[in-house]
Motif scaffolding. Sequence first.
Motif, mmCIF file in Angstrom:
data_model
loop_
_atom_site.group_PDB
_atom_site.id
_atom_site.type_symbol
_atom_site.label_atom_id
_atom_site.label_comp_id
_atom_site.label_asym_id
_atom_site.label_seq_id
_atom_site.Cartn_x
_atom_site.Cartn_y
_atom_site.Cartn_z
ATOM 1 N N SER A 1 0.837 -1.194 0.000
ATOM 2 C CA SER A 1 0.000 0.000 0.000
ATOM 3 C C SER A 1 0.872 1.244 0.000
ATOM 4 C CB SER A 1 -0.911 0.005 1.234
ATOM 5 O OG SER A 1 -1.752 -1.127 1.239
ATOM 6 N N PHE A 2 0.374 2.292 -0.632
ATOM 7 C CA PHE A 2 1.065 3.582 -0.655
ATOM 8 C C PHE A 2 0.181 4.586 0.070
ATOM 9 C CE2 PHE A 2 2.859 1.067 -4.006
ATOM 10 C CZ PHE A 2 4.220 1.328 -3.902
ATOM 11 N N THR A 3 0.157 4.447 1.395
ATOM 12 C CA THR A 3 -0.711 5.247 2.246
ATOM 13 C C THR A 3 0.103 5.882 3.364
ATOM 14 O OG1 THR A 3 -1.225 3.251 3.535
ATOM 15 C CG2 THR A 3 -2.738 3.844 1.764
ATOM 16 N N ASP A 4 -0.520 6.862 4.044
ATOM 17 C CA ASP A 4 0.151 7.495 5.167
ATOM 18 C C ASP A 4 -0.130 6.718 6.450
ATOM 19 O OD1 ASP A 4 -2.429 8.165 5.948
ATOM 20 O OD2 ASP A 4 -2.295 10.227 5.238
ATOM 21 N N ALA A 5 0.306 7.270 7.583
ATOM 22 C CA ALA A 5 0.157 6.573 8.858
ATOM 23 C C ALA A 5 -1.303 6.334 9.230
ATOM 24 C CB ALA A 5 0.856 7.370 9.964
ATOM 25 N N ASP A 6 -2.207 7.139 8.694
ATOM 26 C CA ASP A 6 -3.633 6.982 8.994
ATOM 27 C C ASP A 6 -4.351 6.118 7.973
ATOM 28 O OD1 ASP A 6 -3.468 8.636 11.276
ATOM 29 O OD2 ASP A 6 -3.609 10.437 10.021
ATOM 30 N N PHE B 1 0.919 6.329 -7.386
ATOM 31 C CA PHE B 1 -0.128 5.466 -7.918
ATOM 32 C C PHE B 1 -0.553 4.503 -6.814
ATOM 33 C CE2 PHE B 1 1.503 7.065 -11.876
ATOM 34 C CZ PHE B 1 0.409 7.036 -12.732
ATOM 35 N N GLN B 2 -1.835 4.256 -6.720
ATOM 36 C CA GLN B 2 -2.375 3.402 -5.676
ATOM 37 C C GLN B 2 -2.557 1.969 -6.169
ATOM 38 O OE1 GLN B 2 -2.896 4.490 -2.367
ATOM 39 N NE2 GLN B 2 -1.646 6.129 -3.281
#
Length: 293
Positions: free
Chosen positions: A65-70, A78-79
């Motif tokens: 995943s390419f997400t932040d801490a939340d 790109f997701q």
Amino acid sequence: MRLPTWLAQHLAALRALLVFTVLLGLAYPLAMVAVGRVPGLDGKADGSLVSVDGRTVGSSLIGQSFTDADGNPVPRYFQSRPSAAGDGYDPTSTSASNLGPEDIVDTNATNPDDSTQSLLTQVCSRSKAVGELDGVDGRRPYCTPDGVGAVLAVFHRDGLTGPVTRVVSVNQTAPAAPFVSSYQGVPVEPAQPGHDYRAEGGLITPIRGDAPAIPAVPADAVTASASGLDPHISPAYAAIQVNRVARERGADPAAIRRLVSEHTTGRALGFMGAPAVNVLELNLALDQEFPAR
């Protein structure tokens, strides 16, 4: 001296055990390890790890995943597609959701922690989120505007027949307003937690709505792969993300599309599978050519 039959049989079994232990317990595993050390195959045997400046950042065979801490998508990347493996792309919990196309009614329990989303609601909520993130139409057939399954429980006077006496939007609980105000002249009410309207005699009725027949958000953007570890997305899903990534990186969309094309693989042997884009490799190329501002 001739050995007793029972002893001869036990000795033969022992010899077979020793021979197969050497062949299958030692020789075969060592041969496989040796094959894995052959130049050109050693990288795959080690997990096809991808390194940048001597630091391992992932595997080209396992998504991430390419997400932040939340857990929110990082807009400059790109997701990947959704994952049902553990908390997402967990190689130790590889799995699918095991939810099928008939799973369209949420479980709205009195305790919110016990509530679960149907496959339809998961697809609807993901499509809505992707549409908002990438500036495309996130509507899908059988989805409400607020991103849950557009499903009614319709109660008839005589069970399955007769006039409609009550209608409930089963996936929308108060204070949410039902996605339609009435059905066949009967006001639609929101669901109440803890009720199983199917068991109470309601006829489960999906409502298609006015969404386009072919959604702008492709299927792989809203469904997980069978393994939950797929590192690829479809070119169609990559295409709707181009403008967002270009905007976040201050790049020309045409240049981003070129990178997508360079990291798109064709069908295996020219006819098996479908073209795919490796998300990790594409994002690494983005960082190299268009560093984050």
